[in-house]
Structures are given as structure tokens and as C-alpha cells.
Scaffold this motif. Structure first.
Motif, PDB file in Angstrom:
ATOM      1  N   UNK A 212      -4.742  -1.665  -8.396  1.00 10.15           N
ATOM      2  CA  UNK A 212      -5.014  -0.851  -9.577  1.00 10.15           C
ATOM      3  C   UNK A 212      -5.859   0.372  -9.255  1.00 10.15           C
ATOM      4  N   UNK A 213      -6.888   0.224  -8.447  1.00  7.67           N
ATOM      5  CA  UNK A 213      -7.755   1.351  -8.134  1.00  7.67           C
ATOM      6  C   UNK A 213      -6.975   2.458  -7.420  1.00  7.67           C
TER       7      UNK A 213
ATOM      8  N   UNK B 136      -8.499   0.091 -22.248  1.00  3.74           N
ATOM      9  CA  UNK B 136      -7.515   1.125 -22.529  1.00  3.74           C
ATOM     10  C   UNK B 136      -7.123   1.884 -21.271  1.00  3.74           C
ATOM     11  N   UNK B 137      -8.116   2.226 -20.448  1.00  4.98           N
ATOM     12  CA  UNK B 137      -7.844   2.916 -19.186  1.00  4.98           C
ATOM     13  C   UNK B 137      -7.027   2.016 -18.259  1.00  4.98           C
ATOM     14  N   UNK B 138      -7.405   0.738 -18.230  1.00  5.09           N
ATOM     15  CA  UNK B 138      -6.669  -0.222 -17.394  1.00  5.09           C
ATOM     16  C   UNK B 138      -5.197  -0.267 -17.792  1.00  5.09           C
ATOM     17  N   UNK B 139      -4.909  -0.381 -19.082  1.00  3.52           N
ATOM     18  CA  UNK B 139      -3.531  -0.482 -19.550  1.00  3.52           C
ATOM     19  C   UNK B 139      -2.767   0.823 -19.336  1.00  3.52           C
ATOM     20  N   UNK B 140      -3.434   1.958 -19.540  1.00  3.83           N
ATOM     21  CA  UNK B 140      -2.771   3.252 -19.358  1.00  3.83           C
ATOM     22  C   UNK B 140      -2.231   3.394 -17.943  1.00  3.83           C
TER      23      UNK B 140
ATOM     24  N   UNK C 183      -4.127   7.693  -8.071  1.00  6.85           N
ATOM     25  CA  UNK C 183      -2.817   8.343  -8.160  1.00  6.85           C
ATOM     26  C   UNK C 183      -2.645   9.012  -9.525  1.00  6.85           C
ATOM     27  N   UNK C 184      -3.055   8.319 -10.579  1.00  6.53           N
ATOM     28  CA  UNK C 184      -2.971   8.860 -11.932  1.00  6.53           C
ATOM     29  C   UNK C 184      -3.893  10.060 -12.108  1.00  6.53           C
ATOM     30  N   UNK C 185      -5.086  10.001 -11.523  1.00  9.52           N
ATOM     31  CA  UNK C 185      -6.010  11.133 -11.596  1.00  9.52           C
ATOM     32  C   UNK C 185      -5.411  12.370 -10.924  1.00  9.52           C
TER      33      UNK C 185
ATOM     34  N   UNK D  82       0.846  -1.176   0.000  1.00 19.20           N
ATOM     35  CA  UNK D  82       0.000   0.000   0.000  1.00 19.20           C
ATOM     36  C   UNK D  82       0.892   1.240   0.000  1.00 19.20           C
ATOM     37  N   UNK D  83       0.330   2.396  -0.282  1.00 21.59           N
ATOM     38  CA  UNK D  83       1.079   3.641  -0.232  1.00 21.59           C
ATOM     39  C   UNK D  83       0.120   4.796  -0.002  1.00 21.59           C
TER      40      UNK D  83
END
Length: 209
Positions: free
Chosen positions: A159-160, A123-127, A165-167, A15-16
Motif C-alpha cells: 500500500x505505501x 478514506x485515504x487508504x480506500x482511495x 505512486x498515487x502521489x 514490487x515495481x
């Protein structure tokens, strides 16, 4: 980097703290603020020159030069983390890993685009799942496909959390863009440093030997 240890990490879980990561990324940026922002300005200058004078080939700049240039932030982040002196040419050392980095960016974007066109969700998953690919290639020593797969498998565990984090990365850079682009001089290196910090935190025991 040991594939077996990566598998063990996935099995044990991890976790982080997103807020803590970006706080540390900001602190990392403050250790080399001028050089970090100057390098972003250099990259943007290349893009602008290509757009103004080589319009027919401007896209090639993004395809062939952007991958190793942006990868330089990871190498500088590594030196800062190791408390080593950073010099401006360090930002260009992504070219030392040109083939795997270029292949990861090209193949990764093609697969992600293909996933977006077909069903969007893949696509979102892979990105998100390929976020560690370049780091796996540079610091793990993997070929481009193994780096992409190890990144995907490791990030899939949480992943979630990585999606959030990506958002945050997207929002920070969007805010930087709203300030007439000047904020990007800070937000771009900070977000690259944040990605490096998460990667280092998760894999540091794998590199202990």
C-alpha cells in the motif's frame, strides 16, 4: 481471472519501479499521442458544455459519463500493449462495461468520502486501495464488489508503494493543470496508462492461460 491465483500473488509478494512505470507510460502515450490527447479534449469539452449550458445537471455528467469515458484509456492501453492497431472509437469502449464501471466509481467514491469524513486515514487508504477496481472488472470479469475487494486486497500488500505512486500521479496532473490546463492533455492519458502498466505487470501470469 482466478481468485486463487490472485491470493497466491498476494502471498508471494511483488514490487515495481515507479520511475520505470512512468517511463513506459510516456512511451505508450507516444504510440498514440494525437488520439490520446484528442480524447482528453473531448472529455473536457463535454464537462465545459455541461457547466455552461446545464449547470443544474453538470454534476450528472461526472457521475454518469466520466467513469466509462476515462475507462477507455485502459482499453486503449491494452491494445497498445498487445501491439494492436488503435482507432479512435476504442476510447469509447468503456461503455461496454458501463454497469460495473459506474458502480465501482459511485460506490468507491461514497466509501472513500465516508472514510475521509470520519477519520481521514480510512478514506485515504480506500482511495489508493481501489485503484485497480475498474481494471479488475474489465479484464478480470468480476462484478463491481468483487473487483473492488480484489483490488483492495492486492494493493494492500504494498500500500505505501501505491500511495507514493498515487502521489506522483497527483503531482503530474497538478503540473499539467498549472500550464493553463494544456498539460492535462498529456498528463491524464500518461497517468491512466501508468496505472494500466502496473496492473498488467502484476497480473500477467494470472492471464497466461
Amino acid at each position: 481471472m482466478s481468485i486463487e491465483k490472485l491470493a497466491s500473488l498476494r502471498e508471494s509478494g511483488y514490487d515495481f519501479d515507479i520511475q520505470e512505470i512512468f517511463t513506459r507510460a510516456w512511451q505508450m502515450y507516444l504510440k498514440e499521442p494525437l488520439q490520446s490527447s484528442a480524447f482528453v479534449m473531448f472529455i473536457f469539452s463535454l464537462q465545459l458544455l455541461a457547466f455552461l449550458y446545464l449547470k443544474d445537471f453538470a454534476v450528472l455528467q461526472g457521475v454518469f459519463l466520466a467513469p466509462p469515458l476515462y475507462s477507455g484509456f485502459y482499453l486503449v492501453a491494452n491494445k497498445i500493449s498487445l501491439r494492436q492497431r488503435v482507432v479512435y472509437p476504442d476510447f469509447f469502449k468503456g461503455f461496454n462495461f458501463y454497469i460495473p464501471v459506474f458502480a465501482i466509481w459511485l460506490i468507491g467514491q461514497i466509501l472513500t468520502a465516508f472514510g475521509l469524513v470520519l477519520f481521514v486515514v480510512p478514506g485515504i487508504y480506500l482511495a489508493v486501495a481501489y485503484s485497480f477496481s475498474v481494471l479488475m472488472a474489465i479484464f478480470g470479469g468480476f462484478d463491481f464488489w468483487t473487483a473492488m475487494e480484489e483490488s483492495r486486497k492486492l494493493i494492500t500488500v504494498r500500500w505505501l508503494k501505491f500511495f507514493l505512486f498515487t502521489l506522483v500521479i497527483i503531482v503530474i496532473n497538478a503540473l499539467g493543470l498549472l500550464t493553463f490546463g494544456l498539460g492535462l492533455l498529456v498528463s491524464v492519458p500518461v497517468t491512466f496508462y501508468a496505472t494500466y502498466i502496473v496492473f498488467e505487470d502484476l497480473t500477467k501470469d494470472i492471464f497466461a492461460e
